[in-house]
Design a protein around this motif. Structure first.
Motif, mmCIF file in Angstrom:
data_model
loop_
_atom_site.group_PDB
_atom_site.id
_atom_site.type_symbol
_atom_site.label_atom_id
_atom_site.label_comp_id
_atom_site.label_asym_id
_atom_site.label_seq_id
_atom_site.Cartn_x
_atom_site.Cartn_y
_atom_site.Cartn_z
ATOM 1 N N MET A 90 0.830 -1.197 0.000
ATOM 2 C CA MET A 90 0.000 0.000 0.000
ATOM 3 C C MET A 90 0.872 1.259 0.000
ATOM 4 S SD MET A 90 -2.791 1.099 2.884
ATOM 5 C CE MET A 90 -3.925 -0.222 2.539
ATOM 6 N N LYS A 91 0.409 2.289 -0.718
ATOM 7 C CA LYS A 91 1.132 3.564 -0.758
ATOM 8 C C LYS A 91 0.299 4.612 -0.010
ATOM 9 C CE LYS A 91 1.615 3.332 -5.367
ATOM 10 N NZ LYS A 91 1.952 3.820 -6.692
ATOM 11 N N ILE A 92 0.952 5.355 0.866
ATOM 12 C CA ILE A 92 0.216 6.351 1.655
ATOM 13 C C ILE A 92 0.915 7.702 1.563
ATOM 14 C CG2 ILE A 92 -0.701 6.957 3.946
ATOM 15 C CD1 ILE A 92 -0.459 3.918 4.620
ATOM 16 N N LEU A 93 0.120 8.730 1.279
ATOM 17 C CA LEU A 93 0.620 10.110 1.269
ATOM 18 C C LEU A 93 0.121 10.789 2.543
ATOM 19 C CD1 LEU A 93 1.654 12.834 0.044
ATOM 20 C CD2 LEU A 93 -0.487 12.942 -1.262
ATOM 21 N N TYR A 110 -4.127 5.703 0.093
ATOM 22 C CA TYR A 110 -4.769 6.560 1.096
ATOM 23 C C TYR A 110 -4.019 7.881 1.209
ATOM 24 C CZ TYR A 110 -7.991 3.235 3.219
ATOM 25 O OH TYR A 110 -9.033 2.380 3.446
ATOM 26 N N VAL A 111 -4.755 8.951 1.534
ATOM 27 C CA VAL A 111 -4.113 10.212 1.900
ATOM 28 C C VAL A 111 -4.499 10.491 3.353
ATOM 29 C CG1 VAL A 111 -3.759 12.641 1.365
ATOM 30 C CG2 VAL A 111 -4.357 11.054 -0.479
ATOM 31 N N PHE A 112 -3.491 10.658 4.189
ATOM 32 C CA PHE A 112 -3.687 10.885 5.621
ATOM 33 C C PHE A 112 -3.515 12.373 5.858
ATOM 34 C CE2 PHE A 112 -3.263 8.359 9.695
ATOM 35 C CZ PHE A 112 -3.394 9.446 10.543
ATOM 36 N N VAL A 113 -4.621 13.085 6.097
ATOM 37 C CA VAL A 113 -4.538 14.545 6.264
ATOM 38 C C VAL A 113 -4.424 14.840 7.762
ATOM 39 C CG1 VAL A 113 -5.562 16.775 5.707
ATOM 40 C CG2 VAL A 113 -5.950 14.826 4.181
ATOM 41 N N ALA A 114 -3.237 15.315 8.183
ATOM 42 C CA ALA A 114 -2.980 15.448 9.622
ATOM 43 C C ALA A 114 -3.256 16.836 10.212
ATOM 44 C CB ALA A 114 -1.544 15.004 9.929
ATOM 45 N N PRO A 115 -2.926 17.952 9.555
ATOM 46 C CA PRO A 115 -3.090 19.262 10.219
ATOM 47 C C PRO A 115 -4.513 19.837 10.152
ATOM 48 C CG PRO A 115 -1.363 19.305 8.502
ATOM 49 C CD PRO A 115 -2.199 18.092 8.273
ATOM 50 N N ASP A 116 -4.774 20.775 11.049
ATOM 51 C CA ASP A 116 -6.120 21.358 11.152
ATOM 52 C C ASP A 116 -6.540 22.197 9.940
ATOM 53 O OD1 ASP A 116 -4.138 23.100 11.919
ATOM 54 O OD2 ASP A 116 -5.151 23.899 13.672
ATOM 55 N N ASP A 117 -5.637 23.083 9.462
ATOM 56 C CA ASP A 117 -6.096 24.008 8.400
ATOM 57 C C ASP A 117 -6.625 23.295 7.150
ATOM 58 O OD1 ASP A 117 -4.950 26.755 9.472
ATOM 59 O OD2 ASP A 117 -3.370 25.254 9.615
#
Ligand code: AMP
Ligand code: GLY
Length: 436
Positions: free
Chosen positions: A1-4, A66-73
């Motif tokens: 699996m590839k994750i950004l 998958y794209v893992f979006v971590a920050p709030d903005d």
């Protein structure tokens, strides 16, 4: 699996480190990433975390699973919505759920409507009405908060009327916080120890992680300005099994159910900033994402594969997943640039790290670093590139052991004008936690 993974701080380094442990992962990407992250993921510094269209284009190029979006903005701005429209699977809430962090007026309203315990409050857009309310209440300290995101700076604890009036004016008249401060919340001042509980949720089921304790002030003894966080420990000894049961019943489940009922199902990591007041646990704030630097101490204790959890959240089958935690303790000591959170210098060489930016026996999470871009040099040189630079993190059977390991490494890692607190975990140890 590839994750950004979207983001480039210590939190993202901790998330990517946890993802890298998964046997399912073949390739990790980060945008923008940072010096330390580049040792384990292909970084794309050309795409900023808030560049929604840039991120969608990058995802189209890299084709991650998958794209893992971590920050709030980016979450509040709707990055997950756009990525989903473009056909990508994601970890993180859509904009209509991220509003739980993006608007305090919304989150306070939700808590009032659903009876979730929080500080009493009123909201204002008119400065005269706000000032009249403060004078009528005449109770100090009082807490004044911007509605929107303000890099953690939009909360003012006013000790007297003059400070309270100034705070209202700075937000509603002078526009010090821009649009974020065009509406404000004035709320009751609460007292008691603070606890952070991060929780996985797929919109229906909520699974709290190990609790943690942040140390927000710049200097020892909780002196100095508020920062993004100078250190953390997990678990938080003040958060007993009894408190956990109370929070589950009165806060965690009601919040997730309320969001579902409002047509805003929350999928991702929900951050509960709690205060254990004499009258019971109260919500101080919700965040729509993993905390920084709480993540740095929570994820090293996670024994279940984070990729399995990410998939279960996306597929809304968290109910059937058993998430396992280590019974050890973890501590993170943040090394910051001298002067942070105010003015500081960057570009200082960091000494004491190996070629991968690590130090044996601890996790060195990079928050603000870059690699010197002189390709002729054989050895990678790490330079400071932000206010918070490194989070030196260690796991041990006891909190004292974890702190000893982390501080042992801190002594060997150096850069000009480095600043760190020497009392991380002290209060927790004094509570007798390590005597068990
Ligand atoms: P927030 O950004 O809402 O988490 O607020 C930042 C910090 O301000 C919190 O971590 C608390 O230490 C403090 N704070 C916020 N709201 C209150 C309150 N109602 N009473 C006392 N302290 C508060
Ligand atoms: N450590 C506080 C936050 O992530 O908001």
């Amino acid at each position: 699996m590839k994750i950004l993974t979207v983001g480039g701080g210590g939190r993202e380094h901790a998330i990517i480190t946890a993802l890298s442990r998964s046997p399912k992962v073949e390739k990790l990407y980060a945008a923008p990433g940072n010096g330390g992250i580049s040792a384990i993921a292909e970084c794309h510094p050309e795409v900023k975390a808030t560049d929604i269209e840039g991120m969608v284009s990058l995802a189209k190029k890299l084709k991650p699973d998958y794209v893992f979006v971590a920050p709030d903005d980016p979450l509040v701005m709707g990055m997950v919505d756009r990525l989903n429209e473009a056909g990508f699977k994601t970890f993180g809430p859509k904009a209509k759920a991220a509003v739980l962090e993006g608007s305090k007026v919304f989150s306070k309203g939700l808590m009032k409507k659903y009876g979730i315990p929080t500080a009493e409050y009123e909201t204002f857009t008119d400065p005269d009405k706000a000032i009249a309310y403060i004078k009528e209440k005449n109770s100090y300290p009082t807490v004044i908060k911007c509605d929107g995101l303000a890099l953690g700076k939009g909360v003012i604890i006013a000790e007297d009327e003059a400070q309270a009036v100034n705070a209202v004016k700075s937000m509603l008249l002078d526009g010090k916080f821009g649009k974020s401060g065009s509406e404000i919340v004035i709320e009751e001042y609460l007292t008691g120890p603070e606890v952070t509980v991060l929780a996985f949720t797929d919109g229906k089921t909520v699974k709290p992680m190990i609790s943690s304790m942040d140390h927000k002030r710049a200097y020892d003894g909780d002196k100095g300005l508020n920062t993004g966080g100078m250190g953390t420990i997990a678990p938080n000894p003040l958060y007993t099994a009894e408190k956990q049961a109370e929070c589950m019943e009165k806060i965690f489940l009601p919040t997730v159910r309320a969001m579902e009922k409002e047509g805003r199902p929350f999928k991702g990591c929900l951050y509960f900033g709690l205060m254990l007041t004499p009258g019971g646990a109260r919500v101080i704030e919700y965040n729509c994402r993993f905390g920084d630097p709480e993540t740095q101490v929570v994820l090293p204790l996670l024994e279940t594969d984070l990729v399995d959890i990410m998939e279960a959240v996306w597929e809304e089958r968290l109910v059937g997943l058993d998430i396992k935690w280590s019974d050890k303790a973890c501590a993170c000591v943040v090394m910051a640039s001298g002067g942070y959170p105010e003015k500081y210098e960057t570009g200082k060489e960091i000494k004491g790290l190996d070629a991968k930016g690590q130090y044996e026996g601890v996790y060195v999470y990079h928050a603000g670093t870059k690699i010197e871009d002189d390709y002729l040099k054989k050895e990678a040189k790490y330079l400071t590139a932000g206010g918070r630079v490194l989070g030196i993190t260690a796991v041990d059977k006891t909190l004292q052991g974890a702190l000893d390991k982390a501080y042992g490494a801190v002594k060997d890692i150096a850069f000009e004008k480095a600043h760190y607190r020497s009392d991380i975990g002290k209060r927790a140890l004094e509570s007798g936690y390590d005597l068990i």
